[in-house]
Design a protein around this motif. Sequence first.
Motif, PDB file in Angstrom:
ATOM      1  N   ARG A  72      -0.013  -2.776  -6.124  1.00  0.00           N
ATOM      2  CA  ARG A  72      -0.575  -1.437  -6.137  1.00  0.00           C
ATOM      3  C   ARG A  72       0.305  -0.507  -5.292  1.00  0.00           C
ATOM      4  O   ARG A  72       0.810  -0.918  -4.235  1.00  0.00           O
ATOM      5  CB  ARG A  72      -1.983  -1.482  -5.545  1.00  0.00           C
ATOM      6  N   ILE A  73       0.517   0.712  -5.751  1.00  0.00           N
ATOM      7  CA  ILE A  73       1.370   1.610  -4.970  1.00  0.00           C
ATOM      8  C   ILE A  73       0.533   2.510  -4.052  1.00  0.00           C
ATOM      9  O   ILE A  73      -0.551   2.965  -4.398  1.00  0.00           O
ATOM     10  CB  ILE A  73       2.270   2.504  -5.863  1.00  0.00           C
ATOM     11  N   PHE A  74       1.027   2.673  -2.862  1.00  0.00           N
ATOM     12  CA  PHE A  74       0.459   3.624  -1.907  1.00  0.00           C
ATOM     13  C   PHE A  74       1.599   4.513  -1.443  1.00  0.00           C
ATOM     14  O   PHE A  74       2.468   4.048  -0.716  1.00  0.00           O
ATOM     15  CB  PHE A  74      -0.122   2.912  -0.680  1.00  0.00           C
ATOM     16  N   GLY A  75       1.622   5.721  -1.870  1.00  0.00           N
ATOM     17  CA  GLY A  75       2.657   6.645  -1.401  1.00  0.00           C
ATOM     18  C   GLY A  75       4.023   6.338  -1.995  1.00  0.00           C
ATOM     19  O   GLY A  75       4.177   5.408  -2.801  1.00  0.00           O
ATOM     20  N   PRO A  76       5.016   7.129  -1.596  1.00  0.00           N
ATOM     21  CA  PRO A  76       6.362   6.950  -2.143  1.00  0.00           C
ATOM     22  C   PRO A  76       6.955   5.607  -1.725  1.00  0.00           C
ATOM     23  O   PRO A  76       6.557   5.052  -0.705  1.00  0.00           O
ATOM     24  CB  PRO A  76       7.163   8.091  -1.499  1.00  0.00           C
ATOM     25  N   GLY A  77       7.864   5.093  -2.511  1.00  0.00           N
ATOM     26  CA  GLY A  77       8.484   3.822  -2.170  1.00  0.00           C
ATOM     27  C   GLY A  77       9.906   3.752  -2.662  1.00  0.00           C
ATOM     28  O   GLY A  77      10.310   4.526  -3.529  1.00  0.00           O
ATOM     29  N   ILE A  78      10.651   2.787  -2.115  1.00  0.00           N
ATOM     30  CA  ILE A  78      12.061   2.677  -2.497  1.00  0.00           C
ATOM     31  C   ILE A  78      12.217   2.083  -3.894  1.00  0.00           C
ATOM     32  O   ILE A  78      13.309   2.039  -4.429  1.00  0.00           O
ATOM     33  CB  ILE A  78      12.861   1.829  -1.485  1.00  0.00           C
ATOM     34  N   ASP A  79      11.089   1.630  -4.478  1.00  0.00           N
ATOM     35  CA  ASP A  79      11.175   1.088  -5.830  1.00  0.00           C
ATOM     36  C   ASP A  79      11.113   2.175  -6.902  1.00  0.00           C
ATOM     37  O   ASP A  79      11.215   1.908  -8.082  1.00  0.00           O
ATOM     38  CB  ASP A  79      10.056   0.063  -6.062  1.00  0.00           C
ATOM     39  N   ARG A  80      10.912   3.428  -6.466  1.00  0.00           N
ATOM     40  CA  ARG A  80      10.869   4.532  -7.435  1.00  0.00           C
ATOM     41  C   ARG A  80      11.797   5.664  -6.990  1.00  0.00           C
ATOM     42  O   ARG A  80      12.026   5.839  -5.798  1.00  0.00           O
ATOM     43  CB  ARG A  80       9.451   5.102  -7.528  1.00  0.00           C
ATOM     44  N   ALA A  81      12.316   6.408  -7.968  1.00  0.00           N
ATOM     45  CA  ALA A  81      13.059   7.631  -7.656  1.00  0.00           C
ATOM     46  C   ALA A  81      12.709   8.658  -8.718  1.00  0.00           C
ATOM     47  O   ALA A  81      12.412   8.291  -9.853  1.00  0.00           O
ATOM     48  CB  ALA A  81      14.558   7.369  -7.633  1.00  0.00           C
ATOM     49  N   VAL A  82      12.705   9.908  -8.314  1.00  0.00           N
ATOM     50  CA  VAL A  82      12.271  10.969  -9.224  1.00  0.00           C
ATOM     51  C   VAL A  82      13.429  11.898  -9.541  1.00  0.00           C
ATOM     52  O   VAL A  82      14.188  12.283  -8.650  1.00  0.00           O
ATOM     53  CB  VAL A  82      11.113  11.783  -8.584  1.00  0.00           C
ATOM     54  N   VAL A  83      13.548  12.252 -10.811  1.00  0.00           N
ATOM     55  CA  VAL A  83      14.447  13.340 -11.211  1.00  0.00           C
ATOM     56  C   VAL A  83      13.535  14.530 -11.497  1.00  0.00           C
ATOM     57  O   VAL A  83      12.697  14.481 -12.395  1.00  0.00           O
ATOM     58  CB  VAL A  83      15.254  12.965 -12.460  1.00  0.00           C
ATOM     59  N   PHE A  84      13.678  15.560 -10.692  1.00  0.00           N
ATOM     60  CA  PHE A  84      12.731  16.665 -10.750  1.00  0.00           C
ATOM     61  C   PHE A  84      13.126  17.693 -11.807  1.00  0.00           C
ATOM     62  O   PHE A  84      14.279  17.792 -12.202  1.00  0.00           O
ATOM     63  CB  PHE A  84      12.647  17.354  -9.393  1.00  0.00           C
TER      64      PHE A  84
END
Lengths: 264, 277
Positions: A72-84
């Motif tokens: 389960r994810i809680f908050g931002p993590g190094i396993d995700r990155a966003v292209v805005f």
Amino acid sequence: MMKLQIDHLTKRYCLQRENRDVLALADVSFSVEDGEFMAIVGPSGCGKTSMLNIVAGLLPYEEGNVLIDGKRIFGPGIDRAVVFQHASLLPWRTIAGNVRYGMELQKRFDQAAMKERTDYFIKLVGLTGFERHYPSELSGGMQQRVNLARALAADPVVLLMDEPFAALDAQTREFMQAELLKIWTKAKKTVVFITHQINEAIYLADRVVVMSARPGRVKDVFRVPFDRPRNLSLKREPRFLELEDSVWKLIEEESERLGMVAAV
Amino acid sequence: MKTETTLAQPHIKAETPVRPRESLYQRYEASILGGTAVLIIVAIWQAVWSYTDWISPLFFSGPSAIAKAFWSSLTGGNLLADLAFSGKNFTIGFGLALVSGVVLGVIIGWYRRIRMVLDPFLNALYAAPRIAMMPLIIIWFGIGMWSKVFIVFLSAFFPILVNTAAGIRNMDRDLLRAARAFCASDWQIFKTLAIPGSVPFILTGVRQGVAVGLIGVVVGEMLGSSEGIGFMVAYGGQTFQTDTLFVGFVIIAFAGILLTSVAERLERRFSRWRPER
């Protein structure tokens, strides 16, 4: 193998002024496989950006589950990155400095690795020679390439893209789509790509989630039947247009339903 | 006038390194036109001063008389000592204002609650002409250098503080979101977004601070001092040495132009990357 699982996700916003809750996402469930390119398409106001923000960890959620590799994810993590949608580059940093930025914040790589990855991803997005330029010296399309390189350099498990080409002109947009597919083939990431353009979703994705508006629900999930690599000319082929048309109808139904709701 | 022409120039883009051929005149058009205008006005002034009796030496002066007064106070008078005195007061006062204004501005910009508590006081002091406190400051510090240092400090401190706080507070929402998505800590956001993002604001504060600090040192010396350029002007007035008064005035004007243009140059240099919107 499931990389990202969204399980009965419901999101309410509290409108304090009107003293009532607004349902942004209602019982949204779908999952994305490892290495899959998933596009999410829907009319504006279907909560797709809310959903991306939740997956990115920027927006808290109370009901349902968002799982990456079963956790389960809680908050931002190094396993995700966003292209805005907006390139969101630091104007006082050079292109190289901006590509480094995500890695710097996450502190996962040492100096040498950061340098190497910066060079590699600048090359991958085709910006070699612009390392020392500032974002204000680049066109919108080039800025989005930096945005993409910054996200990829952070080596995420899941790459989240929030209408990254929406602000570009039609031509640049087409080229960037083709470019993105090339890069994706090399980078082998699981991608969640949000857009309101149906043909963009179909052209890019392995599967497409069609969402309905207010509250956002999953209306349909379908697999795109076209082989890769895909050329831009695919978009002019009858089978492509047919598929696009059928998705249009789905969304049109939605707008009509909404129109009637508004009339009552 | 100068500010507007320089700020209106678009930032030079790297994609357009090929500069269109321009003549020497085109390149320096502003300086040539401005310089010529100044020379003509000074020449007319000098002609009127030398060849007519329209200008009474009691009420006004002429370029040659000012130059003569300048030379005699430079060689025989206290001009250098006065200049050093004023310069020292300004430098110390402004230095203190810069350091404390930036530090406090960063704290106030970053911590919302501290800002809420201090805002009414800061707004009142920022809006009020601090120079009006000079008589009180003389009571506190006497008529020596420290009352001047303090008024310069007080004058320059608020613009620097207010602009710095605004710079920290006006953090770009999109950048903040991006940093958060990359797991940035509050400290990383402070270091990588808030501080560099506020540099152009700080420099705007510096430019405003220089201007009011200069007023501070001159008026401070006029109101209670036995040294300095401000004293020179006040003394010239009181003793009807109009030429000397003008020497002081010209020096102040030049100091103002010099310091402000240095500050402007800094500001432009650091706003190279400032988003143009």
